[in-house]
Design a protein around this motif. Structure first.
Motif, PDB file in Angstrom:
ATOM      1  N   ALA A 187       0.820  -1.215   0.000  1.00  0.00           N
ATOM      2  CA  ALA A 187       0.000   0.000   0.000  1.00  0.00           C
ATOM      3  C   ALA A 187       0.854   1.265   0.000  1.00  0.00           C
ATOM      4  CB  ALA A 187      -0.943  -0.002   1.202  1.00  0.00           C
ATOM      5  N   ASP A 188       2.018   1.193   0.663  1.00  0.00           N
ATOM      6  CA  ASP A 188       2.869   2.377   0.809  1.00  0.00           C
ATOM      7  C   ASP A 188       3.762   2.640  -0.409  1.00  0.00           C
ATOM      8  OD1 ASP A 188       1.819   2.849   3.282  1.00  0.00           O
ATOM      9  OD2 ASP A 188       3.482   1.948   4.400  1.00  0.00           O
ATOM     10  N   MET A 189       3.834   1.665  -1.328  1.00  0.00           N
ATOM     11  CA  MET A 189       4.735   1.847  -2.466  1.00  0.00           C
ATOM     12  C   MET A 189       4.219   2.936  -3.404  1.00  0.00           C
ATOM     13  SD  MET A 189       6.264  -1.815  -3.566  1.00  0.00           S
ATOM     14  CE  MET A 189       7.358  -2.683  -2.434  1.00  0.00           C
ATOM     15  N   ASP A 190       5.103   3.845  -3.748  1.00  0.00           N
ATOM     16  CA  ASP A 190       4.742   4.880  -4.708  1.00  0.00           C
ATOM     17  C   ASP A 190       5.610   4.744  -5.953  1.00  0.00           C
ATOM     18  OD1 ASP A 190       7.248   5.870  -3.978  1.00  0.00           O
ATOM     19  OD2 ASP A 190       6.424   7.412  -2.667  1.00  0.00           O
ATOM     20  N   GLU A 191       5.362   5.603  -6.933  1.00  0.00           N
ATOM     21  CA  GLU A 191       6.079   5.513  -8.192  1.00  0.00           C
ATOM     22  C   GLU A 191       7.581   5.734  -8.018  1.00  0.00           C
ATOM     23  OE1 GLU A 191       5.024   4.466 -11.184  1.00  0.00           O
ATOM     24  OE2 GLU A 191       3.203   3.968 -10.073  1.00  0.00           O
ATOM     25  N   GLU A 192       7.940   6.587  -7.085  1.00  0.00           N
ATOM     26  CA  GLU A 192       9.361   6.853  -6.858  1.00  0.00           C
ATOM     27  C   GLU A 192      10.074   5.599  -6.354  1.00  0.00           C
ATOM     28  OE1 GLU A 192      12.263   9.663  -4.095  1.00  0.00           O
ATOM     29  OE2 GLU A 192      10.151  10.205  -4.352  1.00  0.00           O
ATOM     30  N   GLN A 193       9.439   4.890  -5.410  1.00  0.00           N
ATOM     31  CA  GLN A 193      10.050   3.661  -4.908  1.00  0.00           C
ATOM     32  C   GLN A 193      10.106   2.599  -5.992  1.00  0.00           C
ATOM     33  OE1 GLN A 193       8.155   1.760  -1.539  1.00  0.00           O
ATOM     34  NE2 GLN A 193       9.978   0.566  -1.063  1.00  0.00           N
TER      35      GLN A 193
END
Length: 346
Positions: free
Chosen positions: A10-16
């Motif tokens: 859930a916490d993963m974003d495009e930057e990661q």
């Protein structure tokens, strides 16, 4: 799936995900000809006026119905590779593609059956051409390639002996292993014991395809009858936890190709693939693409998909890469250089 993993996803974003895609990668399970970009094979076929149009879809990608037909299309594509120069050009194309995906070290399966028809002298000529191209790519892109000689299972044990002789005669810093591929549903692992014993006596490290199409018994046979230290795929071991625990206890490394397994229908979807279960149970798992253009995948895709599906973050994937580096068949100096590149930059 536990709550911690759900939260990581859930916490993963495009930057990661971008950072994950750009991690340096170690890939242990690729088939040399199977890495050939379709545009390269189509171009070579046109140069040689060889009609293999049935091997391609209208969009130019490889076309096949199932695993057995895939093997036929693979061999059709390989049929346009005629000379050492052709294989050198292929090496350049493959390594450019791998380097673009962040691969810093790659092992690839090479078959003397396709490179000189199993004749040792001819095999040496093909091998020299491939090595020269690999050296140029290493200087240009920083990617290191090593070769694993491959008996093709559905060609039978007698041809495997000729292949093993080619391997034994060229064993060294570049040809580092023997690993059987081909149709897993033909014969038994033990049928090829002579070839594997020959390679072992020449100092080569050993792997074999098992547990991609047949079940846990095939994985056990690979370990017990051929005494391999790595297994290509091995994923159907999950259907017998005693086999899974055996793999963990004996520290057998699995060369797992999730995208390939899903594309070919070994598992219906990535979220039902057992790679995360195997890892959590202590099995040494690694990530590879197998035959990437055939299965419409890349190492970047594999990493991002694993992150989205199982919550594998940079730390987990870096650990996977260190496992792969530890299981690589290269010499220690090369391994140390790979491990250094896997450390986070300061």
């Amino acid at each position: 799936m536990d709550e911690e993993t759900r939260q990581r996803i859930a916490d993963m974003d495009e930057e990661q995900l971008h950072r994950i895609a750009n991690l340096p990668k170690v890939e242990l399970h690729t088939h040399f000809e199977g890495c050939a970009p379709p545009v390269f094979i189509r171009g070579l076929a046109a140069e040689k006026k060889i009609d293999i149009s049935k091997a391609f879809k209208a969009d130019g990608s490889y076309a096949y119905r199932d695993f057995v037909h895939f093997l036929e299309v693979y061999e059709a594509a390989t049929s346009v590779l005629k000379t050492p120069e052709d294989f050198a050009r292929l090496c350049t194309a493959v390594l450019e593609q791998s380097a673009e995906n962040g691969v810093i070290y790659q092992e690839t399966f090479l078959s003397p059956d396709f490179c000189g028809g199993g004749d040792v002298a001819a095999w040496r000529e093909y091998l020299h051409a491939i090595q020269e191209a690999a050296s140029v790519a290493e200087r240009a892109h920083g990617i290191v390639l090593r070769g694993i000689v491959t008996p093709i299972r559905h060609f039978g044990p007698d041809k495997a002996k000729r292949t093993a002789l080619c391997a034994a005669e060229t064993a060294g810093d570049w040809i580092v292993g023997l690993g059987m591929g081909g149709d897993e549903n033909k014969g038994k692992q033990r049928d090829f014991a002579y070839a594997f014993d020959m390679a072992r006596e020449a100092g080569l490290r050993l792997t074999t395809h098992a547990g991609e199409w047949r079940g846990p018994e095939e994985v056990r046979d690979a370990v017990n009858d051929l005494r391999v230290e790595r297994i290509g795929h091995g994923v159907r071991a999950i259907y017998d936890l005693a086999t899974v625990d055996m793999l963990a206890e004996r520290e057998i490394t699995l060369e797992v190709c999730p995208g390939s397994n899903v594309f070919l229908g070994v598992f219906p979807s990535l979220d039902q693939h057992p790679i995360d279960q195997l890892r959590r149970r202590g099995v040494k798992v690694t990530v590879s693409t197998d035959d990437p253009p055939f299965f419409h995948t890349t190492m970047r895709d594999e990493y991002v998909n694993l992150a989205k599906t199982f919550g594998w973050d940079e730390a987990i994937l870096t650990d996977i890469n260190k496992t792969a580096a530890g299981a690589a068949f290269c010499d220690q100096t090369t391994r140390d250089a790979i491990l250094k590149k896997l450390e986070p930059s300061s």
